[in-house]
Design an enzyme around this catalytic site. Sequence first.
Site, PDB file in Angstrom:
ATOM      1  N   TRP A 156      57.963   9.947 -77.732  1.00  0.00           N
ATOM      2  CA  TRP A 156      58.996  10.623 -76.934  1.00  0.00           C
ATOM      3  C   TRP A 156      58.344  11.522 -75.884  1.00  0.00           C
ATOM      4  O   TRP A 156      58.773  11.562 -74.729  1.00  0.00           O
ATOM      5  CB  TRP A 156      59.957  11.422 -77.827  1.00  0.00           C
ATOM      6  CG  TRP A 156      61.057  10.535 -78.336  1.00  0.00           C
ATOM      7  CD1 TRP A 156      61.103   9.886 -79.521  1.00  0.00           C
ATOM      8  CD2 TRP A 156      62.245  10.140 -77.614  1.00  0.00           C
ATOM      9  NE1 TRP A 156      62.234   9.116 -79.599  1.00  0.00           N
ATOM     10  CE2 TRP A 156      62.963   9.256 -78.452  1.00  0.00           C
ATOM     11  CE3 TRP A 156      62.770  10.438 -76.363  1.00  0.00           C
ATOM     12  CZ2 TRP A 156      64.177   8.676 -78.060  1.00  0.00           C
ATOM     13  CZ3 TRP A 156      63.989   9.869 -75.977  1.00  0.00           C
ATOM     14  CH2 TRP A 156      64.664   8.999 -76.818  1.00  0.00           C
ATOM     15  N   TRP A 210      64.227  15.538 -74.659  1.00  0.00           N
ATOM     16  CA  TRP A 210      63.638  14.460 -75.450  1.00  0.00           C
ATOM     17  C   TRP A 210      63.825  14.684 -76.939  1.00  0.00           C
ATOM     18  O   TRP A 210      63.912  13.753 -77.727  1.00  0.00           O
ATOM     19  CB  TRP A 210      62.158  14.258 -75.091  1.00  0.00           C
ATOM     20  CG  TRP A 210      61.275  15.470 -75.275  1.00  0.00           C
ATOM     21  CD1 TRP A 210      60.959  16.394 -74.328  1.00  0.00           C
ATOM     22  CD2 TRP A 210      60.597  15.900 -76.478  1.00  0.00           C
ATOM     23  NE1 TRP A 210      60.136  17.374 -74.855  1.00  0.00           N
ATOM     24  CE2 TRP A 210      59.892  17.083 -76.166  1.00  0.00           C
ATOM     25  CE3 TRP A 210      60.503  15.399 -77.772  1.00  0.00           C
ATOM     26  CZ2 TRP A 210      59.117  17.777 -77.107  1.00  0.00           C
ATOM     27  CZ3 TRP A 210      59.742  16.077 -78.714  1.00  0.00           C
ATOM     28  CH2 TRP A 210      59.067  17.250 -78.375  1.00  0.00           C
ATOM     29  N   TRP A 214      66.883  21.179 -68.631  1.00  0.00           N
ATOM     30  CA  TRP A 214      67.654  20.113 -69.292  1.00  0.00           C
ATOM     31  C   TRP A 214      69.147  20.394 -69.179  1.00  0.00           C
ATOM     32  O   TRP A 214      69.568  21.550 -69.137  1.00  0.00           O
ATOM     33  CB  TRP A 214      67.283  20.025 -70.779  1.00  0.00           C
ATOM     34  CG  TRP A 214      65.847  19.740 -71.052  1.00  0.00           C
ATOM     35  CD1 TRP A 214      64.938  20.580 -71.614  1.00  0.00           C
ATOM     36  CD2 TRP A 214      65.134  18.525 -70.785  1.00  0.00           C
ATOM     37  NE1 TRP A 214      63.708  19.961 -71.709  1.00  0.00           N
ATOM     38  CE2 TRP A 214      63.802  18.699 -71.206  1.00  0.00           C
ATOM     39  CE3 TRP A 214      65.497  17.290 -70.222  1.00  0.00           C
ATOM     40  CZ2 TRP A 214      62.826  17.709 -71.097  1.00  0.00           C
ATOM     41  CZ3 TRP A 214      64.523  16.304 -70.115  1.00  0.00           C
ATOM     42  CH2 TRP A 214      63.214  16.513 -70.541  1.00  0.00           C
TER      43      TRP A 214
HETATM   44  C1  LIG Z   1      60.542   6.598 -77.694  1.00  0.00           C
HETATM   45  C2  LIG Z   1      59.693   5.867 -78.695  1.00  0.00           C
HETATM   46  C3  LIG Z   1      59.763   6.209 -80.050  1.00  0.00           C
HETATM   47  C4  LIG Z   1      58.956   5.543 -80.991  1.00  0.00           C
HETATM   48  N1  LIG Z   1      59.065   5.904 -82.309  1.00  0.00           N
HETATM   49  C5  LIG Z   1      58.271   5.289 -83.238  1.00  0.00           C
HETATM   50  C6  LIG Z   1      58.358   5.634 -84.619  1.00  0.00           C
HETATM   51  O1  LIG Z   1      59.119   6.509 -85.020  1.00  0.00           O
HETATM   52  N2  LIG Z   1      57.564   4.960 -85.491  1.00  0.00           N
HETATM   53  C7  LIG Z   1      56.683   3.988 -85.087  1.00  0.00           C
HETATM   54  O2  LIG Z   1      55.981   3.417 -85.929  1.00  0.00           O
HETATM   55  N3  LIG Z   1      56.559   3.669 -83.785  1.00  0.00           N
HETATM   56  C8  LIG Z   1      57.330   4.274 -82.851  1.00  0.00           C
HETATM   57  N4  LIG Z   1      57.217   3.923 -81.526  1.00  0.00           N
HETATM   58  C9  LIG Z   1      56.123   3.009 -81.113  1.00  0.00           C
HETATM   59  C10 LIG Z   1      56.466   1.517 -81.067  1.00  0.00           C
HETATM   60  O3  LIG Z   1      57.658   1.308 -80.364  1.00  0.00           O
HETATM   61  C11 LIG Z   1      56.582   0.861 -82.445  1.00  0.00           C
HETATM   62  O4  LIG Z   1      55.476   1.194 -83.250  1.00  0.00           O
HETATM   63  C12 LIG Z   1      56.641  -0.667 -82.312  1.00  0.00           C
HETATM   64  O5  LIG Z   1      57.733  -1.042 -81.509  1.00  0.00           O
HETATM   65  C13 LIG Z   1      56.763  -1.298 -83.662  1.00  0.00           C
HETATM   66  O6  LIG Z   1      56.951  -2.680 -83.561  1.00  0.00           O
HETATM   67  P1  LIG Z   1      55.858  -3.684 -84.100  1.00  0.00           P
HETATM   68  O7  LIG Z   1      55.456  -3.308 -85.478  1.00  0.00           O
HETATM   69  O8  LIG Z   1      56.386  -5.057 -83.905  1.00  0.00           O
HETATM   70  O9  LIG Z   1      54.653  -3.407 -83.115  1.00  0.00           O
HETATM   71  P2  LIG Z   1      53.342  -4.253 -82.752  1.00  0.00           P
HETATM   72  O10 LIG Z   1      53.366  -4.465 -81.292  1.00  0.00           O
HETATM   73  O11 LIG Z   1      53.227  -5.456 -83.607  1.00  0.00           O
HETATM   74  O12 LIG Z   1      52.159  -3.219 -83.043  1.00  0.00           O
HETATM   75  C14 LIG Z   1      51.467  -3.150 -84.298  1.00  0.00           C
HETATM   76  C15 LIG Z   1      51.516  -1.740 -84.848  1.00  0.00           C
HETATM   77  O13 LIG Z   1      50.860  -0.826 -83.980  1.00  0.00           O
HETATM   78  C16 LIG Z   1      51.534   0.433 -83.983  1.00  0.00           C
HETATM   79  N5  LIG Z   1      52.057   0.715 -82.642  1.00  0.00           N
HETATM   80  C17 LIG Z   1      52.475  -0.183 -81.717  1.00  0.00           C
HETATM   81  N6  LIG Z   1      52.842   0.450 -80.575  1.00  0.00           N
HETATM   82  C18 LIG Z   1      52.663   1.769 -80.799  1.00  0.00           C
HETATM   83  C19 LIG Z   1      52.861   2.943 -80.012  1.00  0.00           C
HETATM   84  N7  LIG Z   1      53.286   2.889 -78.742  1.00  0.00           N
HETATM   85  N8  LIG Z   1      52.575   4.145 -80.555  1.00  0.00           N
HETATM   86  C20 LIG Z   1      52.109   4.232 -81.824  1.00  0.00           C
HETATM   87  N9  LIG Z   1      51.896   3.162 -82.618  1.00  0.00           N
HETATM   88  C21 LIG Z   1      52.169   1.942 -82.110  1.00  0.00           C
HETATM   89  C22 LIG Z   1      52.697   0.316 -84.974  1.00  0.00           C
HETATM   90  O14 LIG Z   1      52.272   0.814 -86.222  1.00  0.00           O
HETATM   91  C23 LIG Z   1      52.922  -1.187 -85.009  1.00  0.00           C
HETATM   92  O15 LIG Z   1      53.522  -1.631 -86.205  1.00  0.00           O
HETATM   93  C24 LIG Z   1      58.046   4.554 -80.569  1.00  0.00           C
HETATM   94  C25 LIG Z   1      57.982   4.219 -79.203  1.00  0.00           C
HETATM   95  C26 LIG Z   1      58.803   4.855 -78.282  1.00  0.00           C
HETATM   96  C27 LIG Z   1      58.701   4.481 -76.831  1.00  0.00           C
END
Ligand SMILES: Cc1cc2nc3c(=O)[nH]c(=O)nc-3n(C[C@H](O)[C@H](O)[C@H](O)COP(=O)(O)OP(=O)(O)OC[C@H]3O[C@@H](n4cnc5c(N)ncnc54)[C@H](O)[C@@H]3O)c2cc1C
Length: 471
Positions: free
Chosen positions: A385, A362, A309
């Site tokens: 991440w 990361w 890194w």
């Molecule tokens: C680098 C990075 C960091 C992230 N950090 C977080 C974080 O700190 N907290 C967090 O809740 N999510 C995190 N996510 C996952 C995801 O981006 C969010 O959960 C999502 O954007 C929330 O928006 P939404 O409620 O409209 O999702 P929707 O698309 O409506 O999904 C419904 C629910 O499913 C769960 N979910 C959806 N996508 C993911 C995913 N990829 N991984 C795990 N759970 C998911 C969430 O609880 C979400 O509310 C991260 C993603 C990335 C790429």
Amino acid sequence: MLGARLTQPVIMWFRQDLRLADNPALSAAAAAGQVMGVYILDDDTPGAWRWGGASRWWLHHSLKSLCNRLPIVLRKGKADAVLAALIRESGATALYFTRDYAPWSGALEQRVRAICEKAGVDCHRYGGFLLHEPEAIRTGAGEPYKVFTPFSRAAFAKQADRRPRPAPRIDIANPQIASDRLADWNLLPARPNWAAGFASVWAPGEEEATARLERFIESSLAGYADGRDRPDRDSTSRLSPHLHWGEISPLQCWQAVRSAMDGARGALDAAGEKFLKELLWREFSYHLIHHWPDLPEKAFRPEFDGFPWRSDDRALHAWREGRTGYPLVDAGMRELWATGYMHNRVRMIVASFLIKHLLLPWQEGEKWFWDTLVDADIANNAASWQWVAGSGADAAPYFRIFNPVLQAERFDPNGDYVRKWVPELADRPASIIHRPWQAGGRLDYPAPIVEHDMARKRALAALKTIKQADA
Ligand SMILES: Cc1cc2nc3c(=O)[nH]c(=O)nc-3n(C[C@H](O)[C@H](O)[C@H](O)COP(=O)(O)OP(=O)(O)OC[C@H]3O[C@@H](n4cnc5c(N)ncnc54)[C@H](O)[C@@H]3O)c2cc1C
């Protein structure tokens, strides 16, 4: 609810379950006796991650909303020590709480059990934060899963063992116990108030969580499968902070979407399945952190510990502040700062940019998200991440490097998302908005801090070094 009376209460220790409905621990406490609700702000347990700034903003408002519906004793300090004191002060006969899965929580819960045992107090732990306990889903060989698809198949096949339940009737205890004042916890930002924009986007609390789920099912679910990758549309549920704080349970979300699917006779199947699968990504993150508690700190794949890194404060600040010169990356980072949220597709792109274009660890991105996201979540953040970094379980391979311009043209084709968050580019046409450096003329917007082709080659060369070390 009945009036308050003076007797020996049972304690309901609220944690990330700030709701009354479908809260198995609260229902059990309410059935057992007069309930004394407690919330502990614990900034002191060694090794625990303290809530970040945006989380504290949310917590303040969520507690305010909960306290309007149920009196709650607020205390600050190490959770086990505070509970010991509260048991003494109130003469409580039992303690109820919802299980938490953060890496430091297992030991904390054991200490709490020991305190209860010593005091002769019954101690009851319930699930409810997840659909399935992390130990309940295992491979045929009895091992934890490391790959999402078979994990999700196993989780889909497992029927929930209960239905969501309504809020219980609660007999409120009045043990005359001192409580802190929420305002004295200073959870809201002092000047400057960087969270000024949050209230126009969010309303923390159980009522809004329930309403948001209903609105999502009614208005957005049908377009979820096609629209969920488009940051310029309002296609996702935005339930993540409500789920994180337990203002709504995953079971409530799961069952509501399932019944909408049943009612639509096939019309919502594709969208509904996709949404349920996202809830399972959340389950998978918790499955991983439960079995690999180092996940927030250390690469799941150990060869990434030797990754070369860079250290570059100027680049890190440009990324945090949304001044990288790549419009979609900057739009995402500015949306995050203004609202405490960022669309999932954009999270993937900004994370990839930090890790691969800037070659920064990361963990730097994870820390920044922890402080700035209202849904900052120890498991989802760490797992996501590491997924982007290629160092995680079932991660995207490191060599797949997003081109931030092509991603932008694909997922924000008219440039509307960028126009909203990067006002310097608001008058640029769609044909040029994602590559403003090609337009010529003066522009009050930074040039790219790193050139894509060079960055891509540099990242691949870095990857080669750990592969060679591994060989
Ligand atoms: C680098 C990075 C960091 C992230 N950090 C977080 C974080 O700190 N907290 C967090 O809740 N999510 C995190 N996510 C996952 C995801 O981006 C969010 O959960 C999502 O954007 C929330 O928006 P939404 O409620 O409209 O999702 P929707 O698309 O409506 O999904 C419904 C629910 O499913 C769960 N979910 C959806 N996508 C993911 C995913 N990829 N991984 C795990 N759970 C998911 C969430 O609880 C979400 O509310 C991260 C993603 C990335 C790429």
